[in-house]
Write a protein that holds these residues in place. Structure first.
Motif, PDB file in Angstrom:
ATOM      1  N   LEU A  97       0.833  -1.210   0.000  1.00  0.00           N
ATOM      2  CA  LEU A  97       0.000   0.000   0.000  1.00  0.00           C
ATOM      3  C   LEU A  97       0.869   1.263   0.000  1.00  0.00           C
ATOM      4  O   LEU A  97       0.553   2.242  -0.696  1.00  0.00           O
ATOM      5  N   ILE A  98       1.962   1.237   0.758  1.00  0.00           N
ATOM      6  CA  ILE A  98       2.892   2.373   0.765  1.00  0.00           C
ATOM      7  C   ILE A  98       3.469   2.592  -0.629  1.00  0.00           C
ATOM      8  O   ILE A  98       3.561   3.721  -1.121  1.00  0.00           O
ATOM      9  N   PHE A  99       3.870   1.492  -1.272  1.00  0.00           N
ATOM     10  CA  PHE A  99       4.415   1.557  -2.632  1.00  0.00           C
ATOM     11  C   PHE A  99       3.409   2.201  -3.574  1.00  0.00           C
ATOM     12  O   PHE A  99       3.757   3.061  -4.394  1.00  0.00           O
ATOM     13  N   HIS A 100       2.156   1.800  -3.472  1.00  0.00           N
ATOM     14  CA  HIS A 100       1.121   2.328  -4.373  1.00  0.00           C
ATOM     15  C   HIS A 100       0.868   3.809  -4.118  1.00  0.00           C
ATOM     16  O   HIS A 100       0.574   4.564  -5.053  1.00  0.00           O
ATOM     17  N   LYS A 147       1.752   6.775  -6.995  1.00  0.00           N
ATOM     18  CA  LYS A 147       0.488   7.360  -7.460  1.00  0.00           C
ATOM     19  C   LYS A 147      -0.532   6.311  -7.886  1.00  0.00           C
ATOM     20  O   LYS A 147      -1.407   6.586  -8.721  1.00  0.00           O
ATOM     21  N   GLY A 148      -0.399   5.095  -7.350  1.00  0.00           N
ATOM     22  CA  GLY A 148      -1.366   4.042  -7.640  1.00  0.00           C
ATOM     23  C   GLY A 148      -1.388   3.586  -9.076  1.00  0.00           C
ATOM     24  O   GLY A 148      -2.398   3.064  -9.562  1.00  0.00           O
ATOM     25  N   LYS A 149      -0.255   3.730  -9.783  1.00  0.00           N
ATOM     26  CA  LYS A 149      -0.236   3.433 -11.219  1.00  0.00           C
ATOM     27  C   LYS A 149       0.346   2.061 -11.574  1.00  0.00           C
ATOM     28  O   LYS A 149       0.096   1.559 -12.670  1.00  0.00           O
ATOM     29  N   VAL A 150       1.124   1.470 -10.658  1.00  0.00           N
ATOM     30  CA  VAL A 150       1.874   0.254 -11.016  1.00  0.00           C
ATOM     31  C   VAL A 150       1.250  -0.982 -10.367  1.00  0.00           C
ATOM     32  O   VAL A 150       1.157  -1.055  -9.137  1.00  0.00           O
ATOM     33  N   PRO A 151       0.843  -1.979 -11.152  1.00  0.00           N
ATOM     34  CA  PRO A 151       0.199  -3.179 -10.609  1.00  0.00           C
ATOM     35  C   PRO A 151       1.190  -4.201 -10.066  1.00  0.00           C
ATOM     36  O   PRO A 151       1.473  -5.227 -10.702  1.00  0.00           O
ATOM     37  N   VAL A 152       1.748  -3.936  -8.882  1.00  0.00           N
ATOM     38  CA  VAL A 152       2.696  -4.875  -8.277  1.00  0.00           C
ATOM     39  C   VAL A 152       2.312  -5.167  -6.832  1.00  0.00           C
ATOM     40  O   VAL A 152       1.576  -4.411  -6.193  1.00  0.00           O
ATOM     41  N   PHE A 153       2.837  -6.296  -6.342  1.00  0.00           N
ATOM     42  CA  PHE A 153       2.680  -6.684  -4.937  1.00  0.00           C
ATOM     43  C   PHE A 153       4.075  -6.877  -4.368  1.00  0.00           C
ATOM     44  O   PHE A 153       4.929  -7.496  -5.002  1.00  0.00           O
TER      45      PHE A 153
END
Length: 406
Positions: free
Chosen positions: A56-59, A63-69
């Motif tokens: 969640l911090i990464f997103h 800016k919530g643009k990259v689909p990663v976990f």
């Protein structure tokens, strides 16, 4: 018609569908995420919590643009085990936080001077053998755990090999998860699993967080290990960008994605969790399903946090026999080493050039041999020492491209 069907399958506008897919993506990462804390003797619920919160911090940072976990990083297993013996786990956590700061520094370098500076300092001839050491240095640990019950360990190993080799789709992406399940079932049937701690565990329980301590020796010990994961992160961003058909290295920018990874890792260190990294398994699931909606990965992150609060889950994970984990490790750490070899091959590293032979040889010898340098309370050994030596050799040895003639 076919295009319309594909759009329907990848449409995530329905909230219920997003939740179902998000939970499914978590299970792709679940096996690897909980395996790391089990190997370094940390509460797996802590790793689930820090992986979910870190994602969640990464997103937020990207800016919530990259689909990663983001999940637990295998690159740090051996250094964490070694550092814990010297400085204790709280001291090691201070080193993990420092690693996150290093990510931030490299992020700033990329922002100011571009990726070419990083590629010059960390070329394939350095990164490849460092990745190989990450896997090979843990080979004996895997064997030691497997030999506690070879039949079960081999059954787990065979299951994982079959999944990786002969299956397709999402099943192919979760060999660790399925291997552990099969080994666990066999262990239960063999009567070697003790469910006492599961019966005693509460349904709701906070993870057993550990506060960090800051020790210069532990910090300097852990920092060099960041080299391989940083390069891995860069590769992952190009990979997920190719899957989503977007240039994430430009928007939101590689400096932002690396910073997000670093802040997530530092966050994990503050709460007692292992360092985080972008998970290639989840990227594979995104590529397979063609679902590139970042909201789905955020649902997976929230699910990980929810799971971390279920005491029974953590208790069950702690009952997994050593042989089951050992069976997985026999394949997993060898595959990590093979990724290092692949890095050298993909970048067409020329081993007829003496310079390349020298760099790779010394990195492998120092890393696998367990060489150590120390002064007072400061100690540099294993992967970290090998990484530093590799970077120095790459910078000082003349690159004349002269080939070794036998």
């Amino acid at each position: 018609m076919k295009s319309s069907q594909n759009q329907t399958l990848t449409d995530t506008s329905n909230p219920i569908k997003r939740i179902i897919i998000g939970v499914q993506f978590l299970f792709v990462a679940f096996g690897a995420t909980v395996l790391v804390p089990l190997l370094i003797d940390v509460d797996p619920s802590v790793a689930l919590f820090t992986a979910g919160a870190g994602t969640l911090i990464f997103h937020i940072i990207t800016k919530g643009k990259v689909p990663v976990f983001l999940g637990s990083s295998f690159a740090f297993i051996a250094p964490i085990i070694a550092a814990t013996k010297i400085y204790g786990y709280p001291g090691t956590l201070g080193g993990i936080i420092a690693v996150g700061l290093v990510y931030g520094i490299v992020s700033a370098i990329i922002k100011l001077w571009g990726l070419r500076v990083i590629e010059k300092i960390f070329p394939a001839v350095v990164v490849g053998p460092v990745i190989m050491i990450i896997g090979l240095s843990l080979a004996s640990v895997g064997v030691d755990m497997a030999k506690t019950n070879w039949p079960i360990a081999l059954a787990v190993l065979a299951t994982a090999i079959i999944i990786v080799t002969f299956t397709k789709g999402l099943i192919k992406l979760i060999p660790i998860f399925i291997g552990i399940i099969v080994g666990y079932i066999i262990s239960i049937l063999s009567g070697i699993v003790d469910f006492t701690i599961v019966n005693e565990a509460a349904w709701f329980a906070l993870p057993k967080f550990t506060a960090p301590e800051f020790n210069w020796g532990a910090i300097l010990y852990m920092i060099p290990v960041a080299i391989a994961p940083i390069i891995e992160h860069i590769g992952d961003m190009y990979a997920i960008g190719g899957v989503a058909e977007k240039e994430f290295v430009k928007d939101p920018g590689l400096h932002r994605t690396l910073l997000g990874d670093g802040v997530a890792t530092a966050f994990a260190g503050f709460f007692g969790g292992p360092p985080n990294t972008t998970y290639s398994e989840v990227t594979g699931a995104v590529a397979l399903t063609k679902i590139t909606d970042p909201r789905v990965l955020r649902i997976a992150a929230v699910t990980a946090i929810v799971f971390s609060l279920v005491g029974k889950i953590s208790a069950i994970l702690k009952t997994i026999p050593a042989a089951v984990l050992g069976g997985i490790m026999l394949l997993l750490f060898g595959m990590i080493a093979s990724i290092g070899i692949k890095t050298l091959i993909d970048n067409k590293t020329d081993f007829s050039i003496t310079r390349n032979q020298v760099i790779v040889s010394i990195i492998l010898t120092i890393g696998i041999g367990g060489a150590q340098l120390g002064y007072g309370n400061f100690s540099l050994a294993g992967i970290g020492l090998a990484s530093v030596v590799g970077v120095i050799l790459n910078l000082v040895l003349p690159n004349s491209n002269k080939k070794n003639v036998n």
